[in-house]
Design a protein around this motif. Sequence first.
Motif, PDB file in Angstrom:
ATOM      1  N   ALA A 163     -42.085   1.791  22.584  1.00 10.68           N
ATOM      2  CA  ALA A 163     -41.348   2.911  21.986  1.00 10.68           C
ATOM      3  C   ALA A 163     -40.454   3.556  23.049  1.00 10.68           C
ATOM      4  O   ALA A 163     -39.275   3.836  22.806  1.00 10.68           O
ATOM      5  CB  ALA A 163     -42.319   3.925  21.397  1.00 10.68           C
ATOM      6  N   ALA A 164     -41.005   3.749  24.252  1.00 11.50           N
ATOM      7  CA  ALA A 164     -40.230   4.383  25.327  1.00 11.50           C
ATOM      8  C   ALA A 164     -39.043   3.518  25.742  1.00 11.50           C
ATOM      9  O   ALA A 164     -38.005   4.028  26.166  1.00 11.50           O
ATOM     10  CB  ALA A 164     -41.141   4.651  26.528  1.00 11.50           C
ATOM     11  N   GLU A 165     -39.187   2.200  25.595  1.00 10.34           N
ATOM     12  CA  GLU A 165     -38.089   1.292  25.958  1.00 10.34           C
ATOM     13  C   GLU A 165     -37.056   1.172  24.839  1.00 10.34           C
ATOM     14  O   GLU A 165     -36.096   0.406  24.948  1.00 10.34           O
ATOM     15  CB  GLU A 165     -38.652  -0.101  26.280  1.00 10.34           C
ATOM     16  CG  GLU A 165     -39.477  -0.130  27.557  1.00 10.34           C
ATOM     17  CD  GLU A 165     -40.107  -1.505  27.807  1.00 10.34           C
ATOM     18  OE1 GLU A 165     -39.613  -2.509  27.269  1.00 10.34           O
ATOM     19  OE2 GLU A 165     -41.102  -1.558  28.557  1.00 10.34           O
TER      20      GLU A 165
ATOM     21  N   PRO B  77     -39.471   0.523  19.286  1.00 13.18           N
ATOM     22  CA  PRO B  77     -40.762   0.855  18.660  1.00 13.18           C
ATOM     23  C   PRO B  77     -41.246  -0.290  17.789  1.00 13.18           C
ATOM     24  O   PRO B  77     -40.453  -0.927  17.094  1.00 13.18           O
ATOM     25  CB  PRO B  77     -40.454   2.098  17.828  1.00 13.18           C
ATOM     26  CG  PRO B  77     -38.977   2.130  17.686  1.00 13.18           C
ATOM     27  CD  PRO B  77     -38.412   1.427  18.881  1.00 13.18           C
TER      28      PRO B  77
ATOM     29  N   ARG C 271     -45.657   4.694  16.489  1.00 12.92           N
ATOM     30  CA  ARG C 271     -46.192   5.862  17.188  1.00 12.92           C
ATOM     31  C   ARG C 271     -47.709   5.894  17.031  1.00 12.92           C
ATOM     32  O   ARG C 271     -48.448   5.832  18.002  1.00 12.92           O
ATOM     33  CB  ARG C 271     -45.562   7.127  16.605  1.00 12.92           C
ATOM     34  CG  ARG C 271     -45.994   8.401  17.303  1.00 12.92           C
ATOM     35  CD  ARG C 271     -45.501   9.618  16.572  1.00 12.92           C
ATOM     36  NE  ARG C 271     -45.954   9.594  15.174  1.00 12.92           N
ATOM     37  CZ  ARG C 271     -45.454  10.343  14.194  1.00 12.92           C
ATOM     38  NH1 ARG C 271     -44.467  11.173  14.438  1.00 12.92           N
ATOM     39  NH2 ARG C 271     -45.945  10.267  12.960  1.00 12.92           N
TER      40      ARG C 271
ATOM     41  N   ARG D 132     -46.879   2.518  23.260  1.00 13.00           N
ATOM     42  CA  ARG D 132     -46.167   3.637  23.890  1.00 13.00           C
ATOM     43  C   ARG D 132     -45.006   3.101  24.725  1.00 13.00           C
ATOM     44  O   ARG D 132     -43.895   3.623  24.677  1.00 13.00           O
ATOM     45  CB  ARG D 132     -47.147   4.433  24.763  1.00 13.00           C
ATOM     46  CG  ARG D 132     -46.783   5.893  24.933  1.00 13.00           C
ATOM     47  CD  ARG D 132     -47.746   6.633  25.865  1.00 13.00           C
ATOM     48  NE  ARG D 132     -49.150   6.477  25.553  1.00 13.00           N
ATOM     49  CZ  ARG D 132     -50.059   5.958  26.385  1.00 13.00           C
ATOM     50  NH1 ARG D 132     -49.729   5.521  27.588  1.00 13.00           N
ATOM     51  NH2 ARG D 132     -51.328   5.862  26.016  1.00 13.00           N
ATOM     52  N   GLY D 133     -45.280   2.027  25.471  1.00 10.55           N
ATOM     53  CA  GLY D 133     -44.253   1.446  26.338  1.00 10.55           C
ATOM     54  C   GLY D 133     -43.068   0.917  25.550  1.00 10.55           C
ATOM     55  O   GLY D 133     -41.916   1.184  25.881  1.00 10.55           O
TER      56      GLY D 133
ATOM     57  N   TYR E 185     -47.167  -2.181  32.020  1.00  9.19           N
ATOM     58  CA  TYR E 185     -48.059  -1.121  31.569  1.00  9.19           C
ATOM     59  C   TYR E 185     -49.506  -1.324  31.998  1.00  9.19           C
ATOM     60  O   TYR E 185     -50.405  -0.665  31.472  1.00  9.19           O
ATOM     61  CB  TYR E 185     -47.908  -0.932  30.047  1.00  9.19           C
ATOM     62  CG  TYR E 185     -46.470  -0.612  29.728  1.00  9.19           C
ATOM     63  CD1 TYR E 185     -45.899   0.587  30.170  1.00  9.19           C
ATOM     64  CD2 TYR E 185     -45.647  -1.536  29.098  1.00  9.19           C
ATOM     65  CE1 TYR E 185     -44.562   0.858  29.959  1.00  9.19           C
ATOM     66  CE2 TYR E 185     -44.311  -1.271  28.873  1.00  9.19           C
ATOM     67  CZ  TYR E 185     -43.773  -0.072  29.315  1.00  9.19           C
ATOM     68  OH  TYR E 185     -42.457   0.195  29.118  1.00  9.19           O
TER      69      TYR E 185
END
Length: 428
Positions: free
Chosen positions: A258-260, A263, A202, A255-256, A113
């Motif tokens: 959570a996307a993976e 969270p 989040r 953010r990274g 990231y």
Amino acid sequence: MKVLVVGGGGREHTLVWKISQSPRVRQVFCAPGNAGIARLATCVPIGAEDLEGLLDFARREAIDLTVVGPEAPLVAGIVDMFTAAGLRIFGPTRAAARLEGSKVWAKQVMSRYGVPTARFAVFDAPEAAKAHIREVGAPIVVKADGLAAGKGAIVCGDVESALRAVDTIMVEKAFGASGDRVVVEECLTGEEVSVLVFTDGRDFVPMVSSQDHKPVYDGDRGPNTGGMGAYAPAPVYTPEVHEAVMRDIVAPVLRGLAAEGHPYRGVLYAGLMVTGEGPKVLEFNCRFGDPEAQPVLMLLESDLVPVLEAVVEGRLREAEVRWKEGAAVCVVMASGGYPGSYRKGFPIEGLEEVPPDVVVFHAGTAFRDGRVVTAGGRVLGVTAYGPDIRTAIDRAYAAVERIRFKGMHYRRDIGWRALARLEGRQQT
Ligand code: AMP
Ligand code: GLY
């Protein structure tokens, strides 16, 4: 509600102190706790790493919220275990706690990231690590991949000591399997600062910044400890630095993750070096800092419990998190010999002479024959609030001078960087 705090150090005393002030809370338990915690909570003799024992207890007592102090149970998966059993618990899952549990993984996340951090290389064999060190030269930092009770990062001024650090970690296995891999990284220079945020995976809400004092002696000399004192907020953490940290470090990592699919919920602690090129990450921790929690939570004006609940329930956006103006300072009083070997069981005198506006958070203490005695390396964290840092420092040290135990030692210069900065003096 009934709350269980896991752990038994100064950070956990601070958590119990703050949580027990909440009108939402009827009863607080602490496992295993200490002599100071026992005045505010019911201590239960279950170790912080006895996950099964903690789960049994929480079930039996119908605990409404468990708050985990130290990293080891988080990295071992206590949150996954409690959640699977339908119990509410504050902290990251095992997968998310890898940010602290594996320095290699944390570095890879930062690379993915674009998070500013020291340049690094990862090795799983000592010879390759040594060849790399000979090639790039010193100063250089060698870090065990896994948990090492805060001792796994070795800053080396010359190549010889870096080669020895590789042997200590990878060959002698000073930290066991945590040393199966190492991170070898660039040595950063600047001033350190600890930045903690509450996050529900989040949204995130920053806490006031703080600064630890790791070396055992005044002027930052001597071996590193778990932390000899801390203050908040840290003047080095300017609004510009804050903006960069939130934008380039905290937001992309959360953010990274959570996307993976991992969270991160709980407290994310970013240990930063404020360098000439801006703030860079030294390490992430998956919990409150110790002793940073002491001054930081003393400055929290809002009730902590609704914030913890909002994190657990994924609605941090609704929580109110207000901070007091002013500053807080924690001076750690340690056992003679710490951070090396030390003796325990010495009576602590003068606790009742401490003025009411100062809070003595207990770290390594126990009850014996009705007296409070020393029971660890870091014994007490004497913590004071003030309208400004100077006043907070003076109040903390006035209280420290009332307290005595055999062999005790403490730093006399906690907060010196803040004072130097505020008074416009040269940093050394
Ligand atoms: P860590 O456990 O990674 O925070 O490291 C413990 C301490 O070692 C930090 O608080 C720093 O004082 C120091 N340290 C870690 N990494 C570096 C680095 N890359 N450059 C300079 N100092 C470091
Ligand atoms: N005070 C440093 C830490 O909690 O890791």
